[in-house]
Motif scaffolding. Structure first.
Motif, PDB file in Angstrom:
ATOM      1  N   ASP A  90     -35.037  42.180  97.151  1.00  5.20           N
ATOM      2  CA  ASP A  90     -35.723  41.104  96.416  1.00  5.20           C
ATOM      3  C   ASP A  90     -36.346  40.097  97.356  1.00  5.20           C
ATOM      4  O   ASP A  90     -37.233  39.339  96.971  1.00  5.20           O
ATOM      5  CB  ASP A  90     -34.736  40.392  95.480  1.00  5.20           C
ATOM      6  CG  ASP A  90     -34.261  41.307  94.372  1.00  5.20           C
ATOM      7  OD1 ASP A  90     -34.937  42.321  94.106  1.00  5.20           O
ATOM      8  OD2 ASP A  90     -33.210  41.000  93.757  1.00  5.20           O
ATOM      9  N   GLN A 113     -24.308  35.531  97.591  1.00  2.38           N
ATOM     10  CA  GLN A 113     -24.504  36.616  98.546  1.00  2.38           C
ATOM     11  C   GLN A 113     -25.036  36.096  99.886  1.00  2.38           C
ATOM     12  O   GLN A 113     -24.573  36.488 100.955  1.00  2.38           O
ATOM     13  CB  GLN A 113     -25.471  37.646  97.976  1.00  2.38           C
ATOM     14  CG  GLN A 113     -24.878  38.438  96.800  1.00  2.38           C
ATOM     15  CD  GLN A 113     -25.942  39.146  96.011  1.00  2.38           C
ATOM     16  OE1 GLN A 113     -26.639  38.523  95.204  1.00  2.38           O
ATOM     17  NE2 GLN A 113     -26.073  40.451  96.217  1.00  2.38           N
ATOM     18  N   ARG A 158     -19.527  35.953  92.463  1.00  2.00           N
ATOM     19  CA  ARG A 158     -19.701  36.012  91.016  1.00  2.00           C
ATOM     20  C   ARG A 158     -20.191  34.698  90.437  1.00  2.00           C
ATOM     21  O   ARG A 158     -20.945  34.677  89.456  1.00  2.00           O
ATOM     22  CB  ARG A 158     -18.366  36.401  90.354  1.00  2.00           C
ATOM     23  CG  ARG A 158     -18.370  36.349  88.834  1.00  2.00           C
ATOM     24  CD  ARG A 158     -17.264  37.218  88.255  1.00  2.00           C
ATOM     25  NE  ARG A 158     -15.942  36.924  88.767  1.00  2.00           N
ATOM     26  CZ  ARG A 158     -15.026  36.212  88.104  1.00  2.00           C
ATOM     27  NH1 ARG A 158     -15.318  35.696  86.924  1.00  2.00           N
ATOM     28  NH2 ARG A 158     -13.839  36.010  88.618  1.00  2.00           N
ATOM     29  N   TYR A 163     -22.176  44.028  95.674  1.00  4.80           N
ATOM     30  CA  TYR A 163     -23.005  42.874  96.028  1.00  4.80           C
ATOM     31  C   TYR A 163     -23.862  43.099  97.278  1.00  4.80           C
ATOM     32  O   TYR A 163     -24.827  42.361  97.508  1.00  4.80           O
ATOM     33  CB  TYR A 163     -22.118  41.637  96.243  1.00  4.80           C
ATOM     34  CG  TYR A 163     -21.484  41.127  94.969  1.00  4.80           C
ATOM     35  CD1 TYR A 163     -22.202  40.335  94.080  1.00  4.80           C
ATOM     36  CD2 TYR A 163     -20.174  41.465  94.641  1.00  4.80           C
ATOM     37  CE1 TYR A 163     -21.631  39.871  92.906  1.00  4.80           C
ATOM     38  CE2 TYR A 163     -19.591  41.014  93.472  1.00  4.80           C
ATOM     39  CZ  TYR A 163     -20.324  40.214  92.608  1.00  4.80           C
ATOM     40  OH  TYR A 163     -19.750  39.762  91.438  1.00  4.80           O
ATOM     41  N   ASN A 219     -27.824  31.439  90.815  1.00  2.17           N
ATOM     42  CA  ASN A 219     -29.068  31.966  91.401  1.00  2.17           C
ATOM     43  C   ASN A 219     -28.824  32.933  92.561  1.00  2.17           C
ATOM     44  O   ASN A 219     -29.628  33.007  93.508  1.00  2.17           O
ATOM     45  CB  ASN A 219     -29.963  30.802  91.882  1.00  2.17           C
ATOM     46  CG  ASN A 219     -30.266  29.829  90.765  1.00  2.17           C
ATOM     47  OD1 ASN A 219     -30.548  30.234  89.632  1.00  2.17           O
ATOM     48  ND2 ASN A 219     -30.182  28.537  91.061  1.00  2.17           N
ATOM     49  N   GLY A 220     -27.726  33.658  92.482  1.00  2.00           N
ATOM     50  CA  GLY A 220     -27.440  34.637  93.527  1.00  2.00           C
ATOM     51  C   GLY A 220     -27.173  34.042  94.887  1.00  2.00           C
ATOM     52  O   GLY A 220     -27.226  34.733  95.912  1.00  2.00           O
ATOM     53  N   GLU A 221     -26.907  32.753  94.921  1.00  2.00           N
ATOM     54  CA  GLU A 221     -26.719  32.069  96.201  1.00  2.00           C
ATOM     55  C   GLU A 221     -25.475  32.573  96.944  1.00  2.00           C
ATOM     56  O   GLU A 221     -25.404  32.522  98.168  1.00  2.00           O
ATOM     57  CB  GLU A 221     -26.596  30.558  95.956  1.00  2.00           C
ATOM     58  CG  GLU A 221     -26.485  29.724  97.218  1.00  2.00           C
ATOM     59  CD  GLU A 221     -26.312  28.250  96.924  1.00  2.00           C
ATOM     60  OE1 GLU A 221     -26.182  27.474  97.895  1.00  2.00           O
ATOM     61  OE2 GLU A 221     -26.275  27.874  95.727  1.00  2.00           O
ATOM     62  N   TYR A 240     -29.384  45.695  98.319  1.00  2.00           N
ATOM     63  CA  TYR A 240     -29.254  44.315  98.774  1.00  2.00           C
ATOM     64  C   TYR A 240     -30.380  43.963  99.738  1.00  2.00           C
ATOM     65  O   TYR A 240     -30.673  44.693 100.685  1.00  2.00           O
ATOM     66  CB  TYR A 240     -27.916  44.079  99.470  1.00  2.00           C
ATOM     67  CG  TYR A 240     -27.785  42.677 100.028  1.00  2.00           C
ATOM     68  CD1 TYR A 240     -27.735  41.581  99.179  1.00  2.00           C
ATOM     69  CD2 TYR A 240     -27.768  42.452 101.406  1.00  2.00           C
ATOM     70  CE1 TYR A 240     -27.646  40.298  99.678  1.00  2.00           C
ATOM     71  CE2 TYR A 240     -27.675  41.171 101.922  1.00  2.00           C
ATOM     72  CZ  TYR A 240     -27.619  40.095 101.046  1.00  2.00           C
ATOM     73  OH  TYR A 240     -27.533  38.814 101.540  1.00  2.00           O
TER      74      TYR A 240
END
Length: 523
Positions: free
Chosen positions: A521, A479, A471, A513, A475-477, A518
Motif C-alpha cells: 500500500d 504495523q 490490532r 500483519y 489507521n494501520g499505524e 505488507y
C-alpha cells in the motif's frame, strides 16, 4: 487454540482473565517473601541480644565490652565450661542451688548471644539441650526460666540442624505461653518458637500439631508492645505457608481480627509493621481470611498507615497486604476500590509515592499492587490512567531493572484491555484511549525489549502487547510503529522457538500483519 485472526491475543488471554492468575501470584508472593525476609531488615530467624532485667519488665542490652578482648578459642572453652557448670548446678543440692543454675545459665546465654562467635555447636555437643529443658520445668523461678528460654532462642537462631535440636523442648516452650507463666517468660518462649517456625515447613507443621497457634494468637491480644511484636512475628513465621490451614485457623480465633485492627490503628511503627506481616500471610494464603478481613475496616486502616509511613520496613508489608486483597475475586476488588470513595484516591496517591522511591523493592511492590488494580474493571483501569502513576510507570518501563519492567508491563498491558463480555464470545475489547496514550509516550520499545529477553514470561508480555498495538492503533499505524521499533526482528526470533505457544503467537502475528502483502500500500 489460537485463532488465525489473532483476536484471542491480549492480556486477558495471557492471564486467564488475570483474576485467577492474580490469586496464584498472591500465593507465590507469600511463599517467596519468606526468602526476602532473611535480609537484615526482615530476618526469618532472630538472634536475641537483649533480654529482661531482674524486674522482668525492662529490656537491657548485653555488655559487649566484656567480650571484646576474648579470642574464639577462649570463648569455645568458656562455652563448654558453662554447660558443665550448668550440669553441676542442676545436680547440686542446697539453698544456693537456684542461684547456681541462674549464674550458669546467664554465662551460657552471654556466650550464645554473640553475633560474631555464637558457639552453638559446642554447646550442643556438650549436652546443653536436655539441661535447658530441665531448667524450663514449671515451678522454677522466672529468672531461671527466662535465661533458659533465651539460650534456646539463640540456639534456634543458628543453622538448620541446630534449630532442629530444640524439638524435645517444644512442648515446654509452648506450655509456657499460657497463663501459668509470666508474660515475660511467655514472650521469650514465643521468640524461641518463632525461630523454630522460621526454619522449615517441617518444623512449622510440628509446632502447629503441638498446639502453638492458639496461645501465640492470644499473646497478640495483649497490650504490652514487646509481647505483641514477638507474638506477631512468631505467628507470621508459623502461618507463612505454603498451605492455608494455619492462616484459616488463625483468623477464626476469637479476638484476633479486633487485635489486628487495633494494633494497626493505634500502635507504633515497629509493632504495626509486625502485625501487617501477619495480614500479609493471612491475605495471601487464605480466602476465608480475605472474606473475614473484607468485612472490616482493614482497607481504610492499611491505606491510612500507608499514607503516613515513610520507612521501607513498614511500607512493604502494607503494600503486600493491599496487593493481596486486590488479587481476590472481582467482587472483592470492587469493594476495595470504589471510585467514588476517598480511600481509592488515597491508594493511588500512596502507590505513586512508592513508585518515586529510590528503593527497588518498594517500586516493585507498588507496581505489583497496581497490576492487581489494572486487572479489575474498566473504572479501575481509568483510576490508574488518570493519575500521576502513568508517567511514573512509563519511565520505569524504560529505565528500571528487568523484574520491575515485567511488573510495569502487567499494569500497562491490562490497562489497555477491557474484561471480556459474554456477548463478545470471550474476546476482550481494547481501551483505545489508554493504548494510544501509552504508545504515544514511547512504551512500545519497552515491551519489545521484554520480547528480546530470554525470560519466557516477559516474552509473552511483549508479544501480547505487540498484538494489542497491531490490532488497536488507528489507521494501520501499529504495523509501522512495530517495524520502526525493531519488533519484526524481535518476533522472528520465535519463528522456530521450542515453546509452542510463543512460536504460534509470533508466526501468526508475522503472517497476519507482515505477510506477503505488507508494504504494498505504500508503493
Amino acid at each position: 487454540m489460537i485463532s488465525a485472526d489473532c483476536h484471542d491475543y491480549g492480556f486477558y488471554v495471557l492471564h486467564d482473565g488475570f483474576g485467577n492468575a492474580a490469586v496464584q501470584r498472591r500465593r507465590h508472593h507469600a511463599v517467596s517473601v519468606a526468602k526476602e525476609r532473611r535480609e537484615a531488615m526482615f530476618r526469618t530467624k532472630r538472634l536475641c541480644t537483649e533480654g529482661f532485667s531482674n524486674d522482668m519488665d525492662v529490656h537491657v542490652a548485653i555488655n559487649g565490652d566484656m567480650m571484646i578482648e576474648e579470642e574464639p578459642s577462649v570463648l569455645e572453652a568458656q562455652t563448654s565450661s558453662a554447660v558443665e557448670e550448668l550440669k553441676l548446678a542442676i545436680a547440686s543440692k542446697g539453698i544456693d542451688t537456684v542461684q547456681k543454675k541462674v549464674n550458669a545459665l546467664r554465662e551460657l546465654r552471654r556466650l550464645l548471644s554473640r553475633s560474631d562467635f555464637p558457639f552453638v555447636e559446642i554447646a550442643l555437643k556438650s549436652g546443653a539441650i536436655p539441661l535447658l529443658s530441665q531448667c524450663l520445668s514449671f515451678g522454677s523461678q522466672d529468672e531461671q526460666l527466662l535465661e533458659a528460654a533465651w539460650c534456646l532462642t539463640n540456639i534456634a537462631a543458628g543453622k538448620p540442624e541446630e534449630t532442629k535440636s530444640l524439638v524435645p523442648t517444644l512442648p515446654l516452650l509452648i506450655a509456657h505461653l499460657g497463663d501459668k507463666s509470666s508474660l515475660s517468660v511467655g514472650e521469650q518462649c514465643a521468640w524461641a518458637l518463632g525461630n523454630v517456625g522460621g526454619e522449615s515447613e517441617e518444623l512449622r507443621d510440628l509446632l502447629l500439631s503441638q498446639g502453638a497457634l492458639i496461645p501465640l494468637a492470644r499473646m497478640m491480644l495483649q497490650d504490652k508492645g514487646t509481647t505483641v511484636i514477638t507474638a506477631s512475628w512468631a505467628l507470621s513465621n508459623l502461618i507463612k505457608g505454603p498451605h492455608s490451614e494455619a492462616a484459616t485457623e488463625l483468623i477464626k480465633i476469637d479476638g484476633v481480627v479486633d487485635a489486628i485492627l487495633h494494633h494497626l490503628k493505634k500502635s507504633d511503627v515497629e509493632l504495626a509493621t509486625e502485625v501487617a506481616w501477619v495480614v500479609v500471610y493471612l491475605s495471601a494464603l487464605s480466602d476465608v481470611a480475605i472474606d473475614v478481613l473484607m468485612k472490616t475496616e482493614i482497607v481504610q486502616v492499611l491505606v491510612d498507615r500507608l499514607a503516613a509511613s515513610n520507612t521501607l520496613q513498614s511500607l512493604i508489608p502494607l503494600l503486600r497486604s493491599l496487593g493481596n486483597l486486590m488479587a481476590g475475586d472481582a467482587y472483592t476488588t470492587n469493594i476495595l476500590l470504589d471510585p467514588s470513595h476517598e480511600t481509592t484516591d488515597s491508594i493511588i496517591r500512596s502507590l505513586s509515592k512508592c513508585l518515586k522511591s529510590e528503593h527497588r523493592f518498594l517500586k516493585k511492590e507498588a507496581t505489583w499492587v497496581l497490576s492487581n488494580i489494572a486487572a479489575g474493571s474498566v473504572t479501575h483501569k481509568q483510576l490508574i490512567c488518570k493519575s500521576e502513576a502513568v508517567s511514573l510507570l512509563l519511565k520505569l518501563l524504560i529505565n528500571s531493572p528487568f523484574d520491575i519492567k515485567k511488573e510495569v508491563a502487567y499494569v500497562l498491558g491490562n490497562s489497555c484491555v477491557a474484561p471480556p463480555k459474554e456477548e463478545s464470545g470471550g474476546v476482550p475489547s481494547l481501551l483505545l484511549d489508554h493504548l494510544i496514550l501509552f504508545v504515544r509516550n514511547g512504551c512500545l520499545s519497552g515491551f519489545i525489549d521484554l520480547l528480546k529477553s530470554s525470560d519466557l514470561e516477559a516474552a509473552r508480555l511483549g508479544l501480547h502487547f505487540i498484538e494489542v498495538v497491531l490490532r488497536g492503533m488507528p489507521n494501520g499505524e501499529g504495523q509501522k510503529l512495530v517495524e520502526r521499533a525493531d519488533g519484526i526482528d524481535a518476533m522472528e526470533r520465535f519463528q522456530f522457538h521450542e515453546n509452542d505457544e510463543l512460536r504460534m503467537m509470533a508466526n501468526l502475528l508475522l503472517d497476519n500483519y507482515f505477510g506477503e502483502t505488507y508494504g504494498f500500500d505504500d508503493e
